[in-house]
Motif scaffolding. Structure first.
Motif, short mmCIF file in Angstrom:
data_model
loop_
_atom_site.label_atom_id
_atom_site.label_comp_id
_atom_site.label_asym_id
_atom_site.label_seq_id
_atom_site.Cartn_x
_atom_site.Cartn_y
_atom_site.Cartn_z
N ASN A 20 -27.61 -32.20 -5.86
CA ASN A 20 -26.54 -32.21 -4.86
C ASN A 20 -27.07 -31.68 -3.53
O ASN A 20 -27.99 -30.84 -3.52
N GLU A 23 -27.53 -27.98 -3.22
CA GLU A 23 -28.55 -27.46 -4.12
C GLU A 23 -29.96 -27.71 -3.58
O GLU A 23 -30.89 -26.98 -3.88
N GLN A 28 -31.53 -21.27 -5.71
CA GLN A 28 -30.61 -20.75 -6.70
C GLN A 28 -31.36 -19.87 -7.68
O GLN A 28 -32.57 -20.00 -7.86
N HIS A 102 -24.10 -19.77 -13.02
CA HIS A 102 -23.04 -20.25 -12.11
C HIS A 102 -23.13 -21.74 -11.82
O HIS A 102 -22.61 -22.20 -10.81
N LEU A 104 -21.75 -24.06 -13.60
CA LEU A 104 -20.42 -24.59 -13.87
C LEU A 104 -19.38 -23.53 -13.54
O LEU A 104 -19.58 -22.34 -13.79
N ARG A 105 -18.28 -23.95 -13.01
CA ARG A 105 -17.26 -23.05 -12.49
C ARG A 105 -16.77 -22.03 -13.51
O ARG A 105 -16.61 -20.88 -13.20
N PHE A 106 -16.54 -22.43 -14.75
CA PHE A 106 -15.96 -21.52 -15.73
C PHE A 106 -16.95 -21.06 -16.80
O PHE A 106 -16.54 -20.57 -17.84
N ASP A 108 -20.75 -18.90 -17.65
CA ASP A 108 -21.73 -17.95 -17.13
C ASP A 108 -22.99 -18.67 -16.66
O ASP A 108 -23.59 -18.29 -15.65
N SER A 109 -23.40 -19.67 -17.41
CA SER A 109 -24.60 -20.42 -17.03
C SER A 109 -24.68 -21.71 -17.84
O SER A 109 -23.94 -21.90 -18.80
#
Length: 122
Positions: A20, A23, A28, A102, A104-106, A108-109
């Motif tokens: 993206n 990104e 990151q 992080h 994915l929004r919901f 942890d990894s």
């Protein structure tokens, strides 16, 4: 024969990972875990550093590759680290897991694990 299992746990680095636009512009966090198996009978008997697999050397190569690299896919990053972990001729097995916190929004990894069995090496 004594088999050693080296674990490099939660090596936290920053790199460009993802496809993206945001990104590709901002580094990151990634969390790297590496497990390496090798025969350790000689090093255990001799207490000679030349008879041991140097985990510091492996870690330095991983750090340089990850921090200087740009990766579109987690698969490529993990594969590259696995290749570094398998470089030494004594390595019989290597497993690499990389977490992308992080991603994915919901969650942890998101993580990906690859392993290589090199039992046939002499």
């Amino acid at each position: 024969m004594s088999n050693a299992k080296i674990n490099i746990t939660n090596l936290r680095l920053r790199t460009f990972i993802g496809f993206n636009p945001e990104e590709r512009e901002k580094q990151q966090d990634v969390v790297i875990n590496i497990e390496i198996h090798y025969p350790a009978s000689l090093s255990a008997q001799t207490d000679d550093v030349n008879n041991a697999l140097n985990y510091k050397t492996v870690t330095k190569k991983v750090i340089q590759h990850v921090e200087e690299g740009r990766f579109l896919l987690l698969e490529k990053l993990v594969s590259d680290i696995l290749e570094i972990g398998c470089e030494h001729p004594w390595v019989r097995y290597c497993q690499v897991k990389v977490d992308k916190p992080h991603a994915l929004r919901f969650a942890d990894s998101v993580s990906l694990t690859l392993e290589s069995h090199l039992e046939e090496r002499q």
